[in-house]
Design a protein around this motif. Sequence first.
Motif, PDB file in Angstrom:
ATOM      1  N   VAL A  82      28.721  53.357  42.656  1.00 28.99           N
ATOM      2  CA  VAL A  82      29.566  52.700  41.660  1.00 28.99           C
ATOM      3  C   VAL A  82      30.089  51.387  42.235  1.00 28.99           C
ATOM      4  N   VAL A  83      29.990  50.322  41.442  1.00 25.10           N
ATOM      5  CA  VAL A  83      30.583  49.035  41.814  1.00 25.10           C
ATOM      6  C   VAL A  83      31.714  48.741  40.829  1.00 25.10           C
ATOM      7  N   PRO A  84      32.991  48.905  41.244  1.00 26.30           N
ATOM      8  CA  PRO A  84      34.109  48.575  40.358  1.00 26.30           C
ATOM      9  C   PRO A  84      34.248  47.062  40.201  1.00 26.30           C
ATOM     10  N   ARG A  85      34.665  46.612  38.997  1.00 20.41           N
ATOM     11  CA  ARG A  85      34.915  45.191  38.797  1.00 20.41           C
ATOM     12  C   ARG A  85      35.874  44.995  37.628  1.00 20.41           C
ATOM     13  N   THR A  86      36.539  43.835  37.630  1.00 22.35           N
ATOM     14  CA  THR A  86      37.273  43.411  36.424  1.00 22.35           C
ATOM     15  C   THR A  86      36.968  41.934  36.177  1.00 22.35           C
ATOM     16  N   GLY A  87      37.756  40.995  36.765  1.00 28.65           N
ATOM     17  CA  GLY A  87      37.628  39.599  36.371  1.00 28.65           C
ATOM     18  C   GLY A  87      36.385  38.872  36.822  1.00 28.65           C
ATOM     19  N   ARG A  88      35.663  39.414  37.782  1.00 31.25           N
ATOM     20  CA  ARG A  88      34.386  38.855  38.243  1.00 31.25           C
ATOM     21  C   ARG A  88      34.536  37.476  38.883  1.00 31.25           C
ATOM     22  N   THR A  89      35.624  37.258  39.627  1.00 32.38           N
ATOM     23  CA  THR A  89      35.769  35.983  40.334  1.00 32.38           C
ATOM     24  C   THR A  89      35.565  36.152  41.837  1.00 32.38           C
ATOM     25  N   ASP A 120      64.964  45.386  35.394  1.00 34.62           N
ATOM     26  CA  ASP A 120      64.502  45.771  36.727  1.00 34.62           C
ATOM     27  C   ASP A 120      63.470  44.805  37.289  1.00 34.62           C
ATOM     28  N   MET A 121      63.135  43.761  36.511  1.00 37.45           N
ATOM     29  CA  MET A 121      62.294  42.654  36.955  1.00 37.45           C
ATOM     30  C   MET A 121      60.909  43.134  37.409  1.00 37.45           C
ATOM     31  N   MET A 122      60.244  43.859  36.489  1.00 39.43           N
ATOM     32  CA  MET A 122      58.896  44.362  36.735  1.00 39.43           C
ATOM     33  C   MET A 122      58.065  44.230  35.467  1.00 39.43           C
ATOM     34  N   VAL A 123      56.764  44.187  35.634  1.00 40.31           N
ATOM     35  CA  VAL A 123      55.851  44.273  34.506  1.00 40.31           C
ATOM     36  C   VAL A 123      54.710  45.194  34.902  1.00 40.31           C
ATOM     37  N   THR A 124      54.292  46.048  33.973  1.00 39.61           N
ATOM     38  CA  THR A 124      53.200  46.986  34.223  1.00 39.61           C
ATOM     39  C   THR A 124      52.032  46.652  33.308  1.00 39.61           C
ATOM     40  N   VAL A 125      50.854  46.547  33.900  1.00 38.54           N
ATOM     41  CA  VAL A 125      49.668  46.135  33.154  1.00 38.54           C
ATOM     42  C   VAL A 125      48.496  47.033  33.511  1.00 38.54           C
ATOM     43  N   GLN A 126      47.535  47.120  32.584  1.00 41.08           N
ATOM     44  CA  GLN A 126      46.275  47.757  32.911  1.00 41.08           C
ATOM     45  C   GLN A 126      45.406  46.799  33.732  1.00 41.08           C
ATOM     46  N   CYS A 127      44.373  47.349  34.335  1.00 40.15           N
ATOM     47  CA  CYS A 127      43.587  46.596  35.316  1.00 40.15           C
ATOM     48  C   CYS A 127      42.866  45.394  34.733  1.00 40.15           C
ATOM     49  N   GLY A 128      42.569  45.413  33.428  1.00 36.74           N
ATOM     50  CA  GLY A 128      41.802  44.337  32.833  1.00 36.74           C
ATOM     51  C   GLY A 128      42.633  43.225  32.232  1.00 36.74           C
ATOM     52  N   VAL A 129      43.939  43.248  32.447  1.00 32.20           N
ATOM     53  CA  VAL A 129      44.790  42.192  31.902  1.00 32.20           C
ATOM     54  C   VAL A 129      44.526  40.895  32.664  1.00 32.20           C
ATOM     55  N   SER A 148      49.522  32.598  41.441  1.00 30.31           N
ATOM     56  CA  SER A 148      48.726  31.539  40.843  1.00 30.31           C
ATOM     57  C   SER A 148      47.533  31.170  41.716  1.00 30.31           C
ATOM     58  N   PRO A 149      46.556  32.076  41.839  1.00 30.43           N
ATOM     59  CA  PRO A 149      45.324  31.713  42.541  1.00 30.43           C
ATOM     60  C   PRO A 149      44.533  30.700  41.726  1.00 30.43           C
ATOM     61  N   GLN A 150      43.580  30.034  42.370  1.00 31.02           N
ATOM     62  CA  GLN A 150      42.783  29.030  41.656  1.00 31.02           C
ATOM     63  C   GLN A 150      42.006  29.671  40.515  1.00 31.02           C
ATOM     64  N   SER A 151      41.711  30.968  40.637  1.00 30.12           N
ATOM     65  CA  SER A 151      40.963  31.696  39.609  1.00 30.12           C
ATOM     66  C   SER A 151      41.837  32.190  38.469  1.00 30.12           C
ATOM     67  N   LYS A 152      43.075  31.736  38.399  1.00 30.60           N
ATOM     68  CA  LYS A 152      44.058  32.233  37.429  1.00 30.60           C
ATOM     69  C   LYS A 152      43.544  32.313  35.988  1.00 30.60           C
ATOM     70  N   PRO A 153      42.782  31.337  35.475  1.00 27.04           N
ATOM     71  CA  PRO A 153      42.318  31.447  34.092  1.00 27.04           C
ATOM     72  C   PRO A 153      41.344  32.599  33.842  1.00 27.04           C
ATOM     73  N   LEU A 154      40.728  33.142  34.903  1.00 30.81           N
ATOM     74  CA  LEU A 154      39.692  34.158  34.732  1.00 30.81           C
ATOM     75  C   LEU A 154      40.045  35.507  35.360  1.00 30.81           C
ATOM     76  N   ALA A 155      40.839  35.496  36.425  1.00 29.10           N
ATOM     77  CA  ALA A 155      41.082  36.705  37.203  1.00 29.10           C
ATOM     78  C   ALA A 155      41.839  37.760  36.406  1.00 29.10           C
ATOM     79  N   GLN A 156      41.601  39.034  36.751  1.00 29.92           N
ATOM     80  CA  GLN A 156      42.265  40.162  36.111  1.00 29.92           C
ATOM     81  C   GLN A 156      42.916  41.033  37.181  1.00 29.92           C
ATOM     82  N   TYR A 157      43.882  41.851  36.766  1.00 30.68           N
ATOM     83  CA  TYR A 157      44.769  42.474  37.733  1.00 30.68           C
ATOM     84  C   TYR A 157      44.120  43.519  38.633  1.00 30.68           C
TER      85      TYR A 157
END
Length: 487
Positions: A82-89, A120-129, A148-157
């Motif tokens: 299995v190869v896990p992936r989300t944002g593909r950057t 409480d200054m937190m946010v919870t997201v799924q992996c593909g956000v 704010s990585p350079q891949s910010k427009p494409l990267a996912q959590y």
Amino acid sequence: MAASRSPLTRDQIVEGLTSLLGAEQVSTDETALREASVDRFKKYTAVHGIFDGPFPSAIAFPRSTDEVAAVLRFADENLVAVVPRTGRTATEGGLETVVADSIVLDGSRMDAVLEVDPVDMMVTVQCGVPLQRLEDTLRAQGLTTGHSPQSKPLAQYGGLTATRSIGQFSTLYGGIEDMVVGLEAVLPDGTVTRIKNVPRRAAGPDLRHLVVGNEGALFFITEVTVKVFRFQPESYRFFGFLTDDFTAGVEGLRELVTSGYRPSVARLYSPEDARQHFADFFDGKSVVVLVAEGPVPIADATAEAIRSQFSGGDFTAVPEERIRSWFDHLNWGQDKIDDEKRTMLETNHLGYTTEVSVDWSNVDALYRAVMDRVRQEFPRAADLTMLGAHSSHSYQTGTNLYFVYDYDITCEPRDEIELYHKPLNAIIVEEALRLGGSMVHHHGIGKYRTDWTAEEHGSSYELLLRLKAALDPNGIMNPGTIFPLEP
């Protein structure tokens, strides 16, 4: 580590996935499978339509943690890689399939922002956000992740967390490992584990760090909770300075940071690297870039320290608007990637990077050793059109060096990685390790720095090996990533 060998045929794997997820969540499109066999690390061959495989059997798109668990149980029971992936950057081969008929497990459809908690200054997201979407959502509420990585427009959590990513504001906000409060992940056998959200605890080892940075070799990350901060752009203060002496720039950053100041951006570019970012004013010199932010009194104090540290002597100030303009164009999205691809096809030219870290006392030695070795030892040095470096993430004890190299490719596309990137990458990694630094600062080991994993960790490598054996005894999770493949 040995790669798993499944007794199932490709058709049986696809049939099993379809029965678990439904046909609409399983892709066997040949073009998609070919493109899924590589990540951006092999972009030059991919741009030329060269895909040598091995190829995955299918791309699975789960929509819930339960579906991720079901796919992993199926894969583990049947020895399917299995190869896990989300944002593909990814850039270091971490998404490459090295076992035929692997399952690419893509979490990008798990893209819900589950909870924003401004108390409480937190946010919870799924992996593909996507990071950009989350940041836009938060800023509308006066908040920010600070990431704010350079891949910010494409990267996912999921990918950001799995690769220990870092952003351009890290000197203030830290890397992803400093931001993650809690998370949910799935083990190779389908077991779901959740690490709860607390400000801090002393209840044994910090289990978050088994998951953060695992690069899909141990877990599939399904949810992440990160800290949020107040977004205060009105307090931004921008600074730029020119210097003839790269070493003076390093010393300036060291003095500023170790004195206790935390600019959000703290960068130093060598003259060669500065040319591609600041051609209109760099004047053949090294360039220092700094940004102060936060509550106005803190931003003002940081700004005053910056002015004091970099005034006169070796440094000449750059007008603020020049740095602000640079700041507004930091990130790349799909449009820039498409431009890169067109350029590669039209000019046979490629730019790439290798980032490492080192203590303050060895920064100058590392920079000069790499520059000298590449010029003297790299067999295709005549093809280099640029070789430089910048420091972009600083700490109390040291900094990173992000080596940048561009070259004209005078060989067949398939040979580019062997004749150019690998030998350049090796010199940089070897020099970082020789000087006691780390072979990788933030892009991850992937599959192309595994030759040095054991040297990087020394005697502690045994801990990694035992962790892999305990959590992934069948070796299904992202074979060849972090852990070198056995012949």
